[in-house]
Design an enzyme around this catalytic site. Structure first.
Site, PDB file in Angstrom:
ATOM      1  N   CYS A 119     -32.137 -21.803 -41.067  1.00  0.00           N
ATOM      2  CA  CYS A 119     -33.301 -22.374 -40.380  1.00  0.00           C
ATOM      3  C   CYS A 119     -34.456 -22.751 -41.312  1.00  0.00           C
ATOM      4  O   CYS A 119     -35.201 -23.674 -41.018  1.00  0.00           O
ATOM      5  CB  CYS A 119     -33.768 -21.461 -39.258  1.00  0.00           C
ATOM      6  SG  CYS A 119     -33.930 -19.750 -39.722  1.00  0.00           S
ATOM      7  N   CYS A 127     -30.531 -22.744 -36.973  1.00  0.00           N
ATOM      8  CA  CYS A 127     -29.902 -21.805 -37.911  1.00  0.00           C
ATOM      9  C   CYS A 127     -28.528 -22.256 -38.426  1.00  0.00           C
ATOM     10  O   CYS A 127     -27.759 -21.447 -38.934  1.00  0.00           O
ATOM     11  CB  CYS A 127     -29.809 -20.425 -37.275  1.00  0.00           C
ATOM     12  SG  CYS A 127     -31.434 -19.739 -36.879  1.00  0.00           S
ATOM     13  N   LYS A 194     -29.770  -9.359 -32.545  1.00  0.00           N
ATOM     14  CA  LYS A 194     -31.019 -10.074 -32.783  1.00  0.00           C
ATOM     15  C   LYS A 194     -31.400 -10.805 -31.502  1.00  0.00           C
ATOM     16  O   LYS A 194     -30.645 -11.632 -30.991  1.00  0.00           O
ATOM     17  CB  LYS A 194     -30.826 -11.059 -33.923  1.00  0.00           C
ATOM     18  CG  LYS A 194     -32.052 -11.888 -34.235  1.00  0.00           C
ATOM     19  CD  LYS A 194     -31.840 -12.720 -35.480  1.00  0.00           C
ATOM     20  CE  LYS A 194     -33.015 -13.635 -35.742  1.00  0.00           C
ATOM     21  NZ  LYS A 194     -32.778 -14.493 -36.912  1.00  0.00           N
ATOM     22  N   ARG A 216     -33.974 -20.998 -29.870  1.00  0.00           N
ATOM     23  CA  ARG A 216     -32.769 -20.382 -30.407  1.00  0.00           C
ATOM     24  C   ARG A 216     -31.991 -19.572 -29.359  1.00  0.00           C
ATOM     25  O   ARG A 216     -31.187 -18.719 -29.706  1.00  0.00           O
ATOM     26  CB  ARG A 216     -33.125 -19.463 -31.576  1.00  0.00           C
ATOM     27  CG  ARG A 216     -33.833 -20.164 -32.712  1.00  0.00           C
ATOM     28  CD  ARG A 216     -33.650 -19.409 -34.018  1.00  0.00           C
ATOM     29  NE  ARG A 216     -34.778 -19.498 -34.917  1.00  0.00           N
ATOM     30  CZ  ARG A 216     -35.131 -20.588 -35.590  1.00  0.00           C
ATOM     31  NH1 ARG A 216     -34.470 -21.702 -35.461  1.00  0.00           N
ATOM     32  NH2 ARG A 216     -36.177 -20.565 -36.397  1.00  0.00           N
ATOM     33  N   GLU A 232     -22.739  -6.607 -29.177  1.00  0.00           N
ATOM     34  CA  GLU A 232     -22.951  -7.505 -30.322  1.00  0.00           C
ATOM     35  C   GLU A 232     -22.858  -6.740 -31.633  1.00  0.00           C
ATOM     36  O   GLU A 232     -22.225  -7.197 -32.594  1.00  0.00           O
ATOM     37  CB  GLU A 232     -24.319  -8.188 -30.237  1.00  0.00           C
ATOM     38  CG  GLU A 232     -24.381  -9.360 -29.275  1.00  0.00           C
ATOM     39  CD  GLU A 232     -23.734 -10.628 -29.835  1.00  0.00           C
ATOM     40  OE1 GLU A 232     -23.329 -10.646 -31.010  1.00  0.00           O
ATOM     41  OE2 GLU A 232     -23.647 -11.609 -29.079  1.00  0.00           O
ATOM     42  N   LYS A 247     -33.293  -6.197 -34.147  1.00  0.00           N
ATOM     43  CA  LYS A 247     -34.463  -7.018 -34.458  1.00  0.00           C
ATOM     44  C   LYS A 247     -34.886  -7.769 -33.211  1.00  0.00           C
ATOM     45  O   LYS A 247     -34.027  -8.376 -32.580  1.00  0.00           O
ATOM     46  CB  LYS A 247     -34.092  -7.986 -35.572  1.00  0.00           C
ATOM     47  CG  LYS A 247     -35.173  -8.958 -35.948  1.00  0.00           C
ATOM     48  CD  LYS A 247     -34.671  -9.949 -36.936  1.00  0.00           C
ATOM     49  CE  LYS A 247     -35.710 -11.034 -37.062  1.00  0.00           C
ATOM     50  NZ  LYS A 247     -35.184 -12.229 -37.631  1.00  0.00           N
ATOM     51  N   SER A 273     -42.561 -10.028 -37.941  1.00  0.00           N
ATOM     52  CA  SER A 273     -43.871 -10.587 -38.234  1.00  0.00           C
ATOM     53  C   SER A 273     -44.902 -10.370 -37.126  1.00  0.00           C
ATOM     54  O   SER A 273     -46.034  -9.966 -37.393  1.00  0.00           O
ATOM     55  CB  SER A 273     -43.726 -12.080 -38.522  1.00  0.00           C
ATOM     56  OG  SER A 273     -43.072 -12.736 -37.454  1.00  0.00           O
TER      57      SER A 273
HETATM   58  C1  PBG Z   1     -34.049 -16.385 -39.894  1.00  0.00           C
HETATM   59  C2  PBG Z   1     -34.943 -15.216 -39.685  1.00  0.00           C
HETATM   60  C3  PBG Z   1     -36.024 -15.067 -38.805  1.00  0.00           C
HETATM   61  C4  PBG Z   1     -36.571 -13.815 -39.069  1.00  0.00           C
HETATM   62  C5  PBG Z   1     -35.800 -13.223 -40.065  1.00  0.00           C
HETATM   63  N1  PBG Z   1     -34.795 -14.097 -40.421  1.00  0.00           N
HETATM   64  C6  PBG Z   1     -36.634 -16.010 -37.855  1.00  0.00           C
HETATM   65  C7  PBG Z   1     -35.963 -16.453 -36.645  1.00  0.00           C
HETATM   66  O1  PBG Z   1     -34.865 -16.039 -36.303  1.00  0.00           O
HETATM   67  O2  PBG Z   1     -36.591 -17.295 -36.020  1.00  0.00           O
HETATM   68  C8  PBG Z   1     -37.791 -13.228 -38.392  1.00  0.00           C
HETATM   69  C9  PBG Z   1     -38.543 -12.262 -39.179  1.00  0.00           C
HETATM   70  C10 PBG Z   1     -39.915 -11.974 -38.704  1.00  0.00           C
HETATM   71  O3  PBG Z   1     -40.369 -12.426 -37.638  1.00  0.00           O
HETATM   72  O4  PBG Z   1     -40.590 -11.250 -39.425  1.00  0.00           O
HETATM   73  N2  PBG Z   1     -33.089 -16.594 -38.933  1.00  0.00           N
HETATM   74 ZN    ZN Z   2     -32.100 -18.720 -38.778  1.00  0.00          ZN
END
Ligand code: PBG
Ligand code: ZN
Length: 324
Positions: A119, A127, A194, A216, A232, A247, A273
Site C-alpha cells: 500500500c 495492498c 488485522k 480495505r 484467521e 492489530k 498510530s
Molecule cells: C500496511 C500497514 C498499515 C499499518 C501497518 N502496516 C496500514 C493499513 O493497513 O492501512 C498501520 C499501522 C498504524 O496505524 O500504526 N498494510
Molecule cells: Zn497494506
C-alpha cells in the site's frame, strides 16, 4: 475480617513479589518510516514525536534506540515513485532494501523486521495488484509479488518478515519463496488478525498510503467478528507463521486473549498510530497524565496475553523503565 493480602498494609517488597505481569524493554519493536534523501527528519503532524527519516537519520536513530536498550525495529518505506504494482518494494535498489543494507552495515546487532505490503508503494494505495474488473486486490497475483518482495528484503539483510496485507495464503507463498532460495531460517511474523480500522488514520499520513478510492474492507477484517478473528490467526499458524499478531491492540484485547488461548505461538500486538496519537495529544493538552496512562495501556497488552508490543511509545517506555 478475612483478607488474603491486606493491600492497605502490604509490604512493598511483597507487592513486587506478587506482581503478575511485567513490562520489559525487550518486549518492544519500534516502527521507523524511511524516505529517500539526506538529513531529512520530518515530524508527522498527526503523530507528535514520530518522524519520516532519510536513511542517514535512521542510522542515527538506531544508535539512540540501542542506547535505550531497544534492539528491534520494524521498517516502513516511503518510495519516491509509486506505480500500479508497487515495483519499488520489489527492487533491490528500492527504499526499503537500501535502508536495510545501510542499517545492517552500521548496526549489525539491530534486529531488522520489515513490514511486507504494497500500500505504501502503489499509486492507488491498495495492498496489492488490482483486479481491473473487481476494482479490488487480486489476491493470487499479489501472493507472487509478496514472495519476491520478501526475498529482496532478506537478501538486503532483513532478519524477520512481517506481511501485513491480509492476503489469503500469504504465509505459504512467502514461506515457499524464502525456502526456495535458502532463507528457511528467516521467521515470519504475520499480521494474522488485522481489522479494517479507523485507528490507522494517522499512519496513512506518515506512510502516505491512503487508498485513492474505496477502502480495505475486502481484505481486512470486520471489527465485529470474534470467531473469524481467531480462525484467521489459526489459519496463518497452519501455513507456517512463526509469530501471530493482533492489530489494532487497544479495542481488541479480548481477541488478544482469545488467540493466546487458542495457539501456542508467540503473539504480538500492534499498538497502532491512532492509539498512539490519542494518548499523545490528550497528554499534550494536559487532559491525562500521559506517562501513567501510557504505561497502564502497555501493561494491559501484556496482561491480555501479548508477548511482543509494536509501539511508537517504545522509546518513552524504555526511558520510564530505567527511571529517567
Ligand atoms: C500496511 C500497514 C498499515 C499499518 C501497518 N502496516 C496500514 C493499513 O493497513 O492501512 C498501520 C499501522 C498504524 O496505524 O500504526 N498494510
Ligand atoms: Zn497494506
Amino acid at each position: 475480617m478475612f483478607a488474603r493480602f491486606r493491600r492497605k498494609r502490604l509490604n512493598p517488597v511483597l507487592r513486587d513479589l506478587l506482581q503478575e505481569t511485567h513490562l520489559s524493554v525487550n518486549d518492544f519493536i519500534y516502527p521507523l518510516f524511511v524516505k529517500s534523501g539526506e538529513g531529512i527528519k520530518k515530524e508527522v503532524a498527526s503523530m507528535p514525536d514520530v518522524f519520516q527519516m532519510s536513511i542517514d537519520e535512521v542510522i542515527k536513530e538506531c544508535a539512540v534506540l540501542k542506547e535505550l536498550g531497544i534492539y528491534s525495529i520494524i521498517l516502513f518505506g516511503i518510495p519516491d515513485v509509486k506505480d500500479s504494482v508497487g515495483s519499488d518494494a520489489m527492487c533491490e535498489h528500492g527504499i526499503i532494501a537500501s535502508a536495510i543494507r545501510a542499517i545492517k552495515e552500521a548496526h549489525p546487532d539491530m534486529f531488522v523486521v520489515t513490514d511486507l505490503c504494497f500500500c505504501e508503494y502503489t499509486d492507488h494505495g491498495h495492498c496489492g495488484v488490482l483486479d481491473p474488473v473487481l476494482e479490488t486486490v487480486d489476491n493470487d497475483i499479489t501472493l507472487k509479488n509478496l514472495a519476491s518482495q520478501a526475498v529482496v528484503h532478506v537478501k538486503a539483510g532483513a532478519d524477520m518478515i512481517a506481511p501485513s496485507g491480509m492476503m489469503d495464503g500469504m504465509i505459504t507463498s512467502i514461506r515457499n519463496g524464502l525456502d526456495m532460495v535458502g532463507f528457511s531460517h528467516i521467521p515470519i511474523m504475520s499480521y494474522s488478525t488485522k481489522f479494517s480500522s479507523a485507528y490507522y488514520g494517522p499512519f496513512r499520513d506518515v506512510a502516505e498510503s491512503s487508498p485513492s478510492f474505496g477502502d480495505r474492507r475486502s481484505y481486512q477484517m470486520n471489527p465485529a467478528n470474534r470467531k473469524e478473528a481467531i480462525l484467521e490467526s489459526l489459519e496463518d499458524e497452519k501455513e507456517g507463521a512463526d509469530i501471530l499478531m493482533v492489530k489494532p491492540a487497544l479495542a481488541y484485547l479480548d481477541i488478544v486473549r482469545d488467540i493466546k488461548e487458542n495457539s501456542s505461538l508467540p503473539l504480538a500486538v500492534y499498538n497502532v498510530s491512532g492509539e498512539y496519537s490519542m494518548l499523545k495529544i490528550a497528554g499534550d493538552a494536559g487532559v491525562i497524565d500521559y506517562e501513567k496512562v501510557m504505561m497502564e495501556t502497555m501493561i494491559g497488552f501484556k496482561r491480555a496475553g501479548a508477548d511482543i508490543i509494536i509501539s511508537y511509545h517504545a522509546k518513552e517506555v524504555a526511558r520510564i523503565l530505567r527511571g529517567d
